[in-house]
Every structure is written in structure tokens, then in C-alpha cells.
Design an enzyme around this catalytic site. Sequence first.
Site, PDB file in Angstrom:
ATOM      1  N   LYS A  49      -6.888  28.646 -10.413  1.00 30.01           N
ATOM      2  CA  LYS A  49      -7.909  29.142 -11.034  1.00 30.01           C
ATOM      3  C   LYS A  49      -8.432  30.635 -10.591  1.00 30.01           C
ATOM      4  O   LYS A  49      -8.914  31.158 -11.279  1.00 30.01           O
ATOM      5  CB  LYS A  49      -9.040  28.168 -11.326  1.00 30.01           C
ATOM      6  CG  LYS A  49      -8.837  27.029 -12.305  1.00 30.01           C
ATOM      7  CD  LYS A  49      -9.870  26.349 -13.169  1.00 30.01           C
ATOM      8  CE  LYS A  49      -9.430  25.587 -14.193  1.00 30.01           C
ATOM      9  NZ  LYS A  49      -8.930  24.361 -13.689  1.00 30.01           N
ATOM     10  N   SER A 299      -1.019  22.340  -9.454  1.00 28.12           N
ATOM     11  CA  SER A 299      -1.963  23.050  -9.868  1.00 28.12           C
ATOM     12  C   SER A 299      -3.091  23.239  -8.690  1.00 28.12           C
ATOM     13  O   SER A 299      -3.752  24.186  -8.704  1.00 28.12           O
ATOM     14  CB  SER A 299      -2.507  22.787 -11.307  1.00 28.12           C
ATOM     15  OG  SER A 299      -2.864  21.285 -11.225  1.00 28.12           O
TER      16      SER A 299
HETATM   17  C1  LIG Z   1      -8.353  23.419 -14.211  1.00 27.59           C
HETATM   18  C2  LIG Z   1      -7.261  22.627 -13.668  1.00 27.59           C
HETATM   19  C3  LIG Z   1      -6.073  22.108 -14.332  1.00 27.59           C
HETATM   20  C4  LIG Z   1      -6.204  22.306 -16.067  1.00 27.59           C
HETATM   21  O1  LIG Z   1      -6.127  23.586 -16.413  1.00 27.59           O
HETATM   22  P1  LIG Z   1      -6.236  23.981 -17.770  1.00 27.59           P
HETATM   23  O2  LIG Z   1      -5.924  25.432 -17.748  1.00 27.59           O
HETATM   24  O3  LIG Z   1      -7.666  23.702 -18.099  1.00 27.59           O
HETATM   25  O4  LIG Z   1      -5.022  23.332 -18.691  1.00 27.59           O
HETATM   26  C5  LIG Z   1      -5.076  21.444 -13.794  1.00 27.59           C
HETATM   27  N1  LIG Z   1      -5.351  21.222 -12.589  1.00 27.59           N
HETATM   28  C6  LIG Z   1      -6.022  21.741 -11.646  1.00 27.59           C
HETATM   29  C7  LIG Z   1      -6.000  21.418 -10.291  1.00 27.59           C
HETATM   30  C8  LIG Z   1      -7.233  22.516 -12.401  1.00 27.59           C
HETATM   31  O5  LIG Z   1      -8.275  22.777 -11.425  1.00 27.59           O
END
Ligand SMILES: *Cc1c(COP(=O)(O)O)cnc(C)c1O
Length: 314
Positions: A49, A299
Site C-alpha cells: 500500500k 501483499s
Molecule cells: C489492502 C490489502 C489487500 C487488499 O488490497 P485491495 O487493493 O484492497 O484489493 C491485500 N493484502 C494486504 C496485506 C493489504 O494490506
Amino acid sequence: MFQEIIDAKKRLQGFAHQTPVLTSRSLNKMLGAEVFFKCENFQRIGAFKFRGAFNCISQLSETEQKRGVIAFSSGNHAQAVALVSKLLGIKATIIMPSNTPQVKLDATRGYGAEIVIYDIQSEDREIVTAKIQNKHGYTLIAPFNNKHVIAGQGTVAHEFLEKIPNLNTLLVPCGGGGLLAGSAVAAKGVNKNIRVIGIEPELADDAKQSFEAGKIVTIPVSNTIADGTRTTALGHMTFPLIQQYVDEICTTTEQAIIDAVKFFLLRMKIVVEPSGALGLAALLSKSVKAQGKVGVIISGGNIDPPVLKQILGE
Ligand SMILES: *Cc1c(COP(=O)(O)O)cnc(C)c1O
């Protein structure tokens, strides 16, 4: 959008980390495929993010930057907006629910943001945010439904394919769809034959339902352990991109997510939060069949200590 991702990549240079790509021989043997992990758990603030927040906030006008920004989030978006604002010398206000874990409050405050806590029982988040926003003229930074945020998140997949060009499949966790939409545009822009699959928890399968219905479906708030994907609906900007560039959305069970977090910890020696483990969960539970060279986006790695303890106890 593809060109915007290329532009975002240049903007992020020197600010975001180029995160490593890891592999596991024992996993490859187990699955009969070659799996590559793009490790955004090693990104600044511990999740991808940072990329979207930086690409968005750095493009605000001078006047907007002087006034400041506002965001509502109890998770990684809060920390991303706080750190990016600090780096750019911008005032950030983050609206967080009263049940936010102390570690997250501390981390966000630690980046210099002002925290406003609202009572989830008696107050409405949107109203609280709008009131403060109107009073000070802050710009709202949306967590996924913003084209600069989506372009920033897309740099993850672009960077991944630059390092491992011949992936045939890409697995991407999906909440509000910013990471999935951006990554799908980037991946298809580089290689139109790559299969892009969005992964979400079975308990929060709004994206799968929307994908199949051809319109945005909203679900009640889920209590999946993958807290980064508890969003109740895709955004009006992420959904059309997902419809156009994503091949499939698959779901995975809570048990599979737990098994994946444990695999990362015990076998690969890396800390991955449940939302970040969705891709591996889908492969381990065979909800996605691993074939050839598979890319998996991890992510994020910001796991709450009590959740980690629970997972290790299972
Ligand atoms: C925000 C987030 C997601 C989901 O991302 P989106 O863009 O809302 O689909 C997945 N994994 C982590 C670790 C996140 O912080």
C-alpha cells in the site's frame, strides 16, 4: 492505465523498495511447478500500500499538499498514508475505529500522523471523516478506488515481470481490488497471454460474486482472518478493470490461509499476514492448480501478535 503504471514506477524510484522474489525448492517439488513469490511484506510499512499512497499523494497540487490529507483505515492503508505524508512533509489525519489494535495505532502515530478515533457503536465513519475533511479542506486518499492508487499498486506486477519475465500465471490477493486491477493491467500490458487470477477468502467472496454477476455485489462485513480483504464490495473504478483484465477469481478457505501463513513462517522463514498468504493458500489447497511458472504476490506481512499466536496454536 498501463502508461500510468510506467509513470508511477518512475515516481516511486528512490522511495519504494524493489522487493525481492523468493522461491522454495520443497514447495516446487510438492506442487510440481515453479512458484515465485513477490515479497511486498518487505515493502516500506510492510505492505504494497506504500506504492499506491505515494503515487497518489505525490501528485496532489501544491495547494492540496499544503492543506493536508485524510484517510480512514485501521490497517495498512493508514500506515502507508502516514509514512508517505511524513516523507513529503504533508499533514496527515487518519480516522481509525475504536477497536483498532494498539500496535496499529502506535505504528500510525509513529509516522507522525494525527489519529482521530471514532466509536464504532455510536458514530458513522463517513460522517466523522466528512466533517473533519470539510472543516480543514483535507484531500481524502481512498484505499483502492482512485486511479493513482491503482496505478501505484500495479507497479508490483510490473516489477515482478521485469525480474521473472516468463510467468504463465499470476495470483493476486483481492479486497477492494486496487492491487488486483493494477497488477492485471500491468501484467497483461507486458504479456497478453499471462493468466491473472484474483484470490479472496471464501468468507468474503464479493469479488467472485461480482465477477460472475457482471455487476458489483455488496456482502455483509466478514470476519475472515484475512483482515486486509474484509472490504464488502469492489470499487466502481476497480471493477471494470478487473472485468476486462482478470481471467478468474478463486476463493480459499480459512484453514488453507492458516496453513499458508504457517508454511511461510516455518518453511520459508518469512512473516506473512493472512491476506498476504491468499495466493499460496489457493495453491496448497488446490483451488488453483499450479502449472509451469506461477507468480504469487505476497501483499503484506503486518500480522497482529494475537493472530500469529492463534495460527501457531492450530
Ligand atoms: C489492502 C490489502 C489487500 C487488499 O488490497 P485491495 O487493493 O484492497 O484489493 C491485500 N493484502 C494486504 C496485506 C493489504 O494490506
